[in-house]
Design a protein around this motif. Structure first.
Motif, mmCIF file in Angstrom:
data_model
loop_
_atom_site.group_PDB
_atom_site.id
_atom_site.type_symbol
_atom_site.label_atom_id
_atom_site.label_comp_id
_atom_site.label_asym_id
_atom_site.label_seq_id
_atom_site.Cartn_x
_atom_site.Cartn_y
_atom_site.Cartn_z
ATOM 1 N N PHE A 23 47.431 68.261 98.601
ATOM 2 C CA PHE A 23 46.187 68.843 99.122
ATOM 3 C C PHE A 23 45.299 69.418 98.020
ATOM 4 O O PHE A 23 44.137 69.713 98.253
ATOM 5 N N THR A 24 45.867 69.584 96.836
ATOM 6 C CA THR A 24 45.115 70.240 95.768
ATOM 7 C C THR A 24 44.355 69.219 94.946
ATOM 8 O O THR A 24 44.754 68.846 93.851
ATOM 9 N N SER A 25 43.243 68.737 95.489
ATOM 10 C CA SER A 25 42.415 67.835 94.689
ATOM 11 C C SER A 25 41.768 68.646 93.578
ATOM 12 O O SER A 25 41.470 69.828 93.738
ATOM 13 N N LEU A 71 47.110 77.704 87.599
ATOM 14 C CA LEU A 71 47.985 77.109 88.610
ATOM 15 C C LEU A 71 47.272 77.184 89.955
ATOM 16 O O LEU A 71 46.786 78.250 90.350
ATOM 17 N N ILE A 72 47.194 76.048 90.652
ATOM 18 C CA ILE A 72 46.556 76.013 91.966
ATOM 19 C C ILE A 72 47.407 75.139 92.873
ATOM 20 O O ILE A 72 47.712 73.990 92.529
ATOM 21 N N GLU A 73 47.789 75.685 94.009
ATOM 22 C CA GLU A 73 48.435 74.870 95.032
ATOM 23 C C GLU A 73 47.754 75.192 96.357
ATOM 24 O O GLU A 73 48.015 76.232 96.968
ATOM 25 N N VAL A 74 46.861 74.310 96.772
ATOM 26 C CA VAL A 74 46.085 74.560 97.976
ATOM 27 C C VAL A 74 46.927 74.142 99.187
ATOM 28 O O VAL A 74 47.490 73.044 99.216
ATOM 29 N N SER A 75 47.000 75.035 100.159
ATOM 30 C CA SER A 75 47.732 74.714 101.389
ATOM 31 C C SER A 75 46.884 73.781 102.260
ATOM 32 O O SER A 75 45.685 73.616 102.022
ATOM 33 N N GLU A 76 47.505 73.218 103.293
ATOM 34 C CA GLU A 76 46.759 72.329 104.186
ATOM 35 C C GLU A 76 45.616 73.096 104.861
ATOM 36 O O GLU A 76 44.495 72.598 104.956
ATOM 37 N N VAL A 77 45.912 74.319 105.291
ATOM 38 C CA VAL A 77 44.867 75.154 105.903
ATOM 39 C C VAL A 77 43.763 75.431 104.876
ATOM 40 O O VAL A 77 42.567 75.339 105.175
ATOM 41 N N GLY A 78 44.192 75.763 103.674
ATOM 42 C CA GLY A 78 43.234 76.066 102.624
ATOM 43 C C GLY A 78 42.348 74.871 102.302
ATOM 44 O O GLY A 78 41.134 75.020 102.119
ATOM 45 N N ALA A 79 42.944 73.686 102.240
ATOM 46 C CA ALA A 79 42.173 72.479 101.911
ATOM 47 C C ALA A 79 41.090 72.250 102.954
ATOM 48 O O ALA A 79 39.996 71.755 102.644
#
Lengths: 439, 439
Positions: free
Chosen positions: A360-362, B399-407
């Protein structure tokens, strides 16, 4: 058909091909260097008058005074009011998230500290913001309002007193989103000046444009050369090369997502670099098919094609571990770990500007609004440098307060070493603080 | 009689005199620039062979291979064993204190951090040491073992894998204290190579000398020019100018201590700068008398005299507050607050490399063994730069990890801004991660 090269780490010619792929050299252009040196010297000597001359010559903008090139706070606000509500909301939301992240950064590593040793001697570091910084914002085709946020917000969070923005407006054409972003980010003053003359004005100061302590922000070859030359007079951030993305894929991400992520780097310019590393040949084939399918839909397809054919690659690796090793050799600006187990691979990744974890992290979310800075080290410089951050707008001063007891112990050590270096003044200054000085 | 200028802030010509005092310009020498460019290109092209040629030519040192220029760990240990016990103890004690301080620095600001926002998106920064660094140690008259400690120890504390030292040994003359310091500081490998050729070897790597990620350490005009030119290929620390001390005195410190502190800067070289700021005219007179009295005793009196007469000053101020303001305009490398109330003035001091608080804290104690680094920003660059530290041997990765909700939330914002910038690939990469994509 796109002529996108594919490498295989098991092939005997891999190392040679990889080195060719990695090679990018910012050859210095002697003619540009000379012109920039002359512009810097002229602005230093003639100030406002030189800025006016170059702005007329290079930007086709004729005005009577540099004051006429200043954008008032009202003008920035008008630009903000005139963009669409969706744009206003997007700018404000992005700015808020970038601010929140950089406030965390300030908390995590932007504060001073001190301690006293067993002799009562105080040791520590004081952290203070820079007084005044300049932000260079490119005009023309690479006018990015997001860059205004990414430079101004960390400066603001650091507590910088004044943020001076310069942006060229060729033939007077202003980019409303850039002006609106300057309004949202809280830029103190803004001038429609660009090129080496803008860098010179910020570095040396003119009657109208205040001299600053540091200049950040990207620019063309003239701007880069000027920044390199004024380094020392003022601080500068990094000299940016072409943008790069490296995607480490284990095959779990929809291949069209990965294809589009590769495009999102390639569309910047022909020299941008997009590389996929993956241990799964069939997945690479699916990504390639998506690239072929999606490319014709892209408005910037010619730039994307040139970039992918010139500098892009799909690389089949033996394993994800090997892919991580290769990534470390590249030290990419943007590194997507497009895997169902991103935290398995992250500890293996030593060099990267920003690491994007999970499908999800584009990279584009990070570019605009996830929060971290999008000004990142390029061309392998992530081996030794860092994203732009609050720390770039602060500096540290050592703090030392030696107690009487401490002076008595330290003085003996310092004097011994100072005599060894032939610096008797240093030695005697230490000895004078001893209770029973040797002399 | 020493011709040491005295200024008075109440005099009408103070501003003009102050500006003259402050002015110091490192004029670039075109001839040096050309020679350095040629040396860099030659070492890049011919590697070891070029290093051997220049070492023979400039250092009068003829050997068959670069391997013969390497100092073995045994050779460093022998040097350590051969110096006096007092010297051994002083080196070890200084190294231990410098290490302890830099370990505190690592704790205070050298660690990564991360957090998750309300959508479960992870944001943070990872901090990693550089893989390999090069330390330049000058030979000849400015061969300072303390500088070996000040460069190598923070690199070691940061966790740098390999520390490569280079030091010229003209005609083969080795400085035993420098070699001993390299032993104590834990340098990984050491080569007796200097000048622009050493910088080139470290930046590009040769068959024998490993390429590094960053080069730190002071040097002459050739070294400074070479470092500036390889910046980008590798990281560099600051380009050092002449050393400076500024003493803020309220009259409570024995005047001979202050006189010796001014000497301890002036003795470095003729271009070094020593300035006293004090609101008490009678105290200034007492310091001047001590300067006159002590100068004839100093072995380096001719250098001290030239420095004090050329660039030194005693400045009578209206108040300590005014003295603090003037100090901020100078942004000195070393700033002594020689006052009975140092903590009253410290908060007013915004720009300085290191701040030495109270009468017992002579600059020389900080130079050798108090713990903080002695590599400090010179020539006013404390306005925007910091002491050498652990942070110079680390770099950060976002560092970035976007969650599905966040995306789903961030994608809308990113797409809006990306379309505004004409970057459709960015926009579509974000939109593909939306649950209900627009397209």
């Amino acid at each position: 058909m796109l002529n996108l090269r594919q490498l295989d780490t098991t092939h005997s010619d891999f190392e040679a091909e990889f080195e060719r792929l990695r090679h990018w050299s910012a050859e210095t252009d002697g003619a540009i260097e000379e012109r920039v040196a002359a512009i810097l010297a002229d602005v230093r000597a003639r100030g406002d008058a030189a800025v006016l001359d170059y702005t007329a010559r290079f930007d086709g903008l004729q005005v009577d005074s540099v004051a006429a090139l200043e954008l008032s706070r009202d003008e920035l606000k008008s630009a903000f009011d005139a963009i669409t509500p969706a744009q206003r909301h997007a700018l404000e939301a992005a700015s808020a998230r970038v601010r929140q992240y950089h406030e965390r950064q300030l908390e995590a590593c932007g504060r001073g500290w001190s301690y006293r040793d067993e002799d009562g001697t105080l040791l520590g570091q004081k952290v203070t913001p820079l007084d005044r910084v300049g932000i260079y914002v490119p005009g023309g085709k690479a006018a990015y309002p997001s860059s205004v946020l990414m430079n101004a917000v960390p400066a603001h969070v650091a507590g910088v007193g004044e943020i001076i923005m310069v942006v060229p407006t060729p033939r007077g054409e202003k980019n409303p989103l850039v002006l609106a972003a300057a309004y949202v980010a809280g830029v103190t003053r803004a001038f429609t000046v660009g090129g080496a003359q803008a860098v010179a004005a910020l570095a040396f100061g003119t009657a109208t444009i205040p001299g600053v302590d540091k200049i950040t922000g990207p620019g063309n070859a003239y701007v880069a050369s000027a920044k390199r030359r004024v380094f020392g007079q003022v601080g500068i951030d990094m000299i940016a090369g072409p943008s790069e993305i490296l995607v480490l894929a284990d095959g779990s991400t929809p291949p069209d997502w990965v294809a589009m992520d590769l495009f999102s780097q390639a569309e910047h310019d022909e020299l941008a670099q997009s590389i996929l590393l993956c241990p799964d040949a069939s997945y690479i084939a699916r990504v390639r098919a998506e690239i072929e399918r999606l490319l014709p839909e892209m408005p910037r397809r010619e730039v994307i094609r040139a970039s992918l054919e010139g500098r892009g690659a799909l690389v089949l690796t033996r394993s994800m571990e090997e892919a991580c090793n290769i990534s470390n050799r590249i030290a990419p600006e943007h590194l997507e770990v497009s895997s169902s187990e991103p935290h398995r691979w992250e500890p293996l990744l030593r060099h990267a500007g920003a690491i994007f974890l999970g499908a999800f992290t584009s990279e584009s979310l990070g570019d605009y609004c996830a929060g971290p800075n999008h000004v990142l080290p390029t061309s392998g410089t992530a081996r030794f440098s860092s994203p732009l951050g609050v720390y770039d707008f602060q500096k540290r001063s050592s703090l030392i307060e030696v107690s009487e007891v401490g002076a008595n112990k330290l003085g003996v050590i310092a004097a011994e070493l100072a005599y060894g270096e032939g610096l008797q003044g240093h030695a005697r200054a230490a000895e004078m603080r001893l209770k029973n000085p040797r002399r």
